[in-house]
Design a protein around this motif. Structure first.
Motif, short mmCIF file in Angstrom:
data_model
loop_
_atom_site.label_atom_id
_atom_site.label_comp_id
_atom_site.label_asym_id
_atom_site.label_seq_id
_atom_site.Cartn_x
_atom_site.Cartn_y
_atom_site.Cartn_z
N ILE A 111 42.31 43.19 49.58
CA ILE A 111 42.78 44.40 48.92
C ILE A 111 44.08 44.07 48.19
N GLY A 112 44.16 44.48 46.93
CA GLY A 112 45.35 44.21 46.13
C GLY A 112 45.28 42.95 45.30
N ASP A 113 44.28 42.09 45.53
CA ASP A 113 44.14 40.89 44.71
C ASP A 113 44.04 41.28 43.23
N VAL A 114 44.75 40.52 42.40
CA VAL A 114 44.71 40.75 40.95
C VAL A 114 43.98 39.57 40.31
N PHE A 115 43.00 39.88 39.47
CA PHE A 115 42.20 38.87 38.80
C PHE A 115 42.30 39.05 37.28
N GLU A 116 42.27 37.94 36.57
CA GLU A 116 42.09 37.95 35.13
C GLU A 116 40.64 37.63 34.82
N VAL A 117 40.03 38.47 33.98
CA VAL A 117 38.65 38.22 33.53
C VAL A 117 38.58 38.61 32.07
N GLY A 118 38.14 37.68 31.24
CA GLY A 118 38.19 37.93 29.81
C GLY A 118 39.63 38.18 29.40
N THR A 119 39.86 39.25 28.64
CA THR A 119 41.23 39.62 28.26
C THR A 119 41.76 40.77 29.11
N THR A 120 41.08 41.06 30.23
CA THR A 120 41.51 42.13 31.11
C THR A 120 42.21 41.57 32.35
N ARG A 121 42.91 42.46 33.03
CA ARG A 121 43.47 42.16 34.34
C ARG A 121 43.10 43.33 35.25
N VAL A 122 42.48 43.01 36.39
CA VAL A 122 41.98 44.05 37.29
C VAL A 122 42.52 43.80 38.70
N GLN A 123 42.54 44.87 39.51
CA GLN A 123 43.05 44.77 40.87
C GLN A 123 42.06 45.38 41.85
N VAL A 124 41.82 44.70 42.95
CA VAL A 124 40.93 45.19 44.01
C VAL A 124 41.63 46.33 44.74
N THR A 125 40.96 47.48 44.84
CA THR A 125 41.58 48.66 45.46
C THR A 125 41.00 49.02 46.82
N GLN A 126 39.70 48.85 47.00
CA GLN A 126 39.08 49.28 48.25
C GLN A 126 37.65 48.77 48.34
N PRO A 127 37.10 48.71 49.57
CA PRO A 127 35.67 48.42 49.70
C PRO A 127 34.86 49.59 49.16
N ARG A 128 33.71 49.31 48.67
CA ARG A 128 32.80 50.37 48.28
C ARG A 128 32.33 51.11 49.54
N PHE A 152 28.06 44.06 53.26
CA PHE A 152 27.65 43.71 51.89
C PHE A 152 27.80 44.94 50.99
N THR A 153 29.03 45.38 50.82
CA THR A 153 29.30 46.65 50.14
C THR A 153 29.71 46.50 48.69
N GLY A 154 30.30 45.36 48.34
CA GLY A 154 30.98 45.26 47.06
C GLY A 154 32.36 45.90 47.18
N TYR A 155 33.09 45.94 46.06
CA TYR A 155 34.45 46.46 46.08
C TYR A 155 34.80 47.05 44.72
N LEU A 156 35.77 47.95 44.76
CA LEU A 156 36.19 48.70 43.58
C LEU A 156 37.48 48.14 43.01
N LEU A 157 37.62 48.33 41.71
CA LEU A 157 38.74 47.75 40.98
C LEU A 157 39.42 48.80 40.11
N ARG A 158 40.74 48.68 39.98
CA ARG A 158 41.46 49.42 38.95
C ARG A 158 41.76 48.45 37.81
#
Length: 250
Positions: A111-128, A152-158
């Motif tokens: 939770i809280g991990d920040v990733f760069e993908v393409g030209t975006t930056r996203v942050q993990v907020t919670q489990p699905r 095996f829920t996946g996770y949501l991003l801001r």
């Protein structure tokens, strides 16, 4: 820029296999029609992403989507399990995810991990929080519970920085807090072990935690009440023929 935790350089890189969007529609659940945007279609080429999510993705119910649930990521590694129990899955978006990813499973991502993908930056907020639309999609009433129990829920991003993404993009970890709370641990506490109040407090201490899960865990901690083992487990059906709970994404 590499992510650093406790002075140690971290390396976590995944791959974006597919980007998918859903349009509002219906699914049959028994004799009932369920309104949902669960069924998603893979998008070709580069796709614009705003703070609200992938452009063109729709949501049916209030409480789905929003800044803390702008994107749903799901690891392709879990597809094998779902196919092994008889589900006929498409190649992408089988669990209504916007981002089908490889190499970033719930036990590794925090939770809280920040990733760069393409030209975006996203942050993990919670489990699905798996909802009854999974059951309606595949015609099995126990699927939401199976997703909870397996983790095996996946996770949501801001979305911190809007931009463009596309299949084949590298997903690179660039920032990680030093709390150690993985998506899997948070999912266990919010979805399965509902009486683990110490665990709930540990998850609540993560500042990046999404508002939906934060409200749920705060209510549990503040009430201090123990809940039944099957509370909100999505087996019960309402007048629409599917689980009465509306938690989750889509």
């Amino acid at each position: 820029m590499p992510a650093i935790r406790g002075g140690t350089v971290l390396s976590m890189i995944g791959t974006l296999l597919a980007v998918s969007v859903g349009r509002a529609g219906t699914l049959l659940s028994g004799r009932r029609r369920v309104s949902t945007a669960f069924v998603k279609t893979q998008v070709d080429g580069r796709v614009a992403v705003s703070v609200a999510g992938v452009i063109g993705d729709e949501h049916v119910y209030e409480g789905h989507g929003g800044p803390d649930m702008a994107l749903l990521a799901y690891p392709v590694e879990h597809y094998e399990y779902w196919r092994s129990i008889g589900l006929h899955l498409p190649e992408a978006a089988a669990m209504a995810e916007n981002l089908t990813v490889a190499g970033l499973v719930e036990t590794d991502v925090q939770i809280g991990d920040v990733f760069e993908v393409g030209t975006t930056r996203v942050q993990v907020t919670q489990p699905r929080r798996p909802c009854s639309k999974i059951a309606a999609r595949y015609g099995r009433h126990d699927l939401a519970v199976l997703a909870q129990d397996t983790g095996f829920t996946g996770y949501l991003l801001r979305v911190l920085v809007p931009g463009e993404i596309g299949a084949g993009d590298e997903i690179r970890l660039v920032e990680r807090a030093d709390h150690g709370v993985t998506v899997a641990e948070a999912g266990r506490i919010v979805n399965v072990e509902r009486n683990d109040l110490d665990g709930a407090r540990r998850v609540l201490a993560v500042t990046a935690l999404g508002s939906d899960v934060r409200r749920t865990l705060m209510a549990r901690v503040e009430s201090g009440e123990r809940v039944g083992i099957d509370a909100a487990r999505l087996f019960d059906t309402g007048p629409d023929g599917v689980g009465t709970s509306r938690v989750g994404h889509l």
